[in-house]
Design a protein around this motif. Structure first.
Motif, mmCIF file in Angstrom:
data_model
loop_
_atom_site.group_PDB
_atom_site.id
_atom_site.type_symbol
_atom_site.label_atom_id
_atom_site.label_comp_id
_atom_site.label_asym_id
_atom_site.label_seq_id
_atom_site.Cartn_x
_atom_site.Cartn_y
_atom_site.Cartn_z
ATOM 1 N N TRP A 139 49.957 45.323 35.383
ATOM 2 C CA TRP A 139 48.589 44.817 35.277
ATOM 3 C C TRP A 139 48.526 43.468 34.583
ATOM 4 C CZ3 TRP A 139 46.183 46.772 38.943
ATOM 5 C CH2 TRP A 139 46.525 48.046 39.386
ATOM 6 N N TRP A 188 35.641 39.047 37.134
ATOM 7 C CA TRP A 188 35.869 40.375 37.711
ATOM 8 C C TRP A 188 34.613 41.196 37.449
ATOM 9 C CZ3 TRP A 188 39.236 44.701 35.179
ATOM 10 C CH2 TRP A 188 39.309 45.815 36.043
ATOM 11 N N GLU A 217 33.221 44.650 37.759
ATOM 12 C CA GLU A 217 33.630 46.049 37.926
ATOM 13 C C GLU A 217 32.374 46.854 37.640
ATOM 14 O OE1 GLU A 217 34.019 49.100 36.968
ATOM 15 O OE2 GLU A 217 35.901 49.719 37.857
ATOM 16 N N SER A 225 41.841 45.283 32.439
ATOM 17 C CA SER A 225 42.640 45.979 33.457
ATOM 18 C C SER A 225 43.779 46.766 32.828
ATOM 19 C CB SER A 225 43.161 45.002 34.512
ATOM 20 O OG SER A 225 44.013 44.034 33.956
#
Length: 142
Positions: A25, A38, A40, A56
């Motif tokens: 990761w 990102w 999410e 992550s």
């Protein structure tokens, strides 16, 4: 309209998937631009490569055995949309998959990096699948 060839975007995407499949990761975070974003939908929005790295690595600690087989992907200009299953292996060694779906949207930024990622999935379905996996004998790490 894309500033990059389809071949370049495809190559970067294939590398993105391969690095994710490796479970590294830190290396996966390195495939995001320094100012990458990102989104999410369950965990929040992470701005910048280092925030993406921190999130992550942390989220994947309990599930290093999870794999992400891709069912399909589409490339249009700088954008990649793909459907990676989130799969937990059968804890009894059989052929039962514990899986839930996800749609991921990426924006390619050049030099093998992505500037945007958005993951769309049903968190309740994910929680249900992981609960069923644990009830079948699966063990979370960390």
């Amino acid at each position: 309209m894309s500033n990059f060839s389809r071949e370049e975007v495809e190559e970067a995407y294939q590398n993105f998937v391969a690095v994710g499949d490796s479970g590294d990761w830190n290396a996966w975070a390195d495939l995001h631009s320094e100012d990458g974003l990102w989104v999410e939908r369950h965990l929040g929005t992470f701005e910048g490569r280092e925030a993406i790295r921190e999130a992550s690595v942390k989220v994947m600690i309990p599930v290093p055995m999870m794999v992400f087989p891709v069912q399909w992907h589409v490339i249009e200009g700088n954008r990649v949309v793909y459907y990676p299953w989130q799969v937990m292996p059968d804890p009894k060694g059989g052929d039962v998959d514990y899986r839930f779906g996800c749609i991921t949207i990426l924006e390619y930024a050049g030099d093998g990096l992505f500037s945007y990622q958005e993951d769309l999935y049903n968190p309740r379905e994910g929680q249900t699948v992981i609960k069923q996996w644990v009830e079948a004998g699966g063990k979370l790490a960390g």
